[in-house]
Scaffold this active site. Structure first.
Site: not given
Length: 303
Positions: A158, A253
């Site tokens: 991811c 993130h």
């Protein structure tokens, strides 16, 4: 593109990733969720019962899935005829995931996987659609290799999904990036649920995520690579060093990326780089696919 309709299943539907699939698929013009599977402990319950007290999405549970009866993910035959393909959101060990995803494909149900188990399987494409849609050519080879009509395809880790597209855009424009140093600051949701212990993450940064650095360094090489003579060949023109940290943020993130260009390359100016990023479009944008972002890369001008 012309409208089409597919019945979709979700494997591991009660976990965090499975719940996110359900949230994201609500209102999709092509996909209708018709089949849900999870561990034997959830089997036989309605979806609302199976996730009672642990629906972790910010939006309400879609009405269309509340009363679907959850099936045992191990009973592959139950899915036959119920869905055209499945999204795999397993949160179990890699060997189990590999066997189950292959079992679904062997039963004629194609698998699009969020799990890492098949990311380095020789004939399974690992896709970021804006970067390597040509890797879909491997699906026909995979079908022949396994003598089946269905396939397995996977998404990458991811954290690298965001920063690899701007790097690819520069390379596609003729500026060969040959080195990357990456520091990621990854949210707690990436660890699933219940994820990182509060005693470990509150008021803290955890400077190690098991296996994450290896994924960040190796997976881009397959994504940026080519198919030659029916096999994937990694791109060995780029070297990546990664440091991955878990931070006390729920979602999102962040990656700090430094990169250099191959020796002898006329380096682009900042304005040229921003122009490349601003104008970059991939196949999803050209096809105007549902839910594909109009602009894959956004640049913020704040210092």
């Amino acid at each position: 593109m012309e409208a089409r309709h597919y019945k979709v299943g979700i494997l591991g539907a009660t976990g965090m990733v499975g719940q996110n699939y359900i949230r994201l698929l609500e209102g999709h013009p092509w996909f209708e969720v018709t089949y849900l599977a999870a561990s034997p402990s959830s089997a036989g319950k309605t979806y609302a019962e199976a996730v009672d007290g642990r629906w972790h999405m910010s939006s309400e549970m879609p009405k269309g899935v509340r009363d679907l009866v959850v099936q045992d993910v191990n009973m592959v035959e139950k899915a036959v005829g119920q869905c055209d393909f499945v999204f795999s959101a397993f949160e179990v060990d890699k060997e189990t995931v590999q066997k189950l995803e292959d079992a679904y494909a062997d039963a004629g149900i194609s698998v699009v996987s969020n799990a890492s188990a098949h990311r380095h399987t020789a004939d399974v494409p690992m896709l970021i659609p804006e970067i390597n849609p040509d890797h879909l050519e491997m699906l026909e080879i995979q079908k022949k290799n396994h003598n089946r009509e269905a396939f397995v395809a996977v998404k990458p880790n991811c954290s690298l999904q965001s920063y690899l597209t701007p790097i690819h855009a520069l390379r596609a424009a003729g500026y060969p990036v040959d080195r990357m140093i990456i520091t990621t600051l990854q949210a707690t949701s990436g660890a699933g649920y219940p994820g990182v212990s509060s005693m470990d993450i509150v008021d803290n940064v955890v400077p190690y995520i098991g296996g994450e650095e290896e994924k960040s360094e190796k997976e881009p090489l397959k994504i940026l690579g080519q198919i030659k003579d029916g096999v994937f060949v990694d791109d060995d023109s780029i070297t990546i060093a990664a440091h991955c940290n878990r931070v006390p943020v729920v979602d999102g993130h962040l990656a700090c990326v430094s990169f250099s260009f191959a020796e002898g390359t006329q380096k682009p100016s900042q304005d040229e780089i921003l122009k490349i990023w601003d104008e970059f479009k991939g196949v999803p944008q050209e096809l105007n696919l549902p839910f594909a972002p109009e602009k894959p890369i956004h640049y913020r001008e704040e210092d």
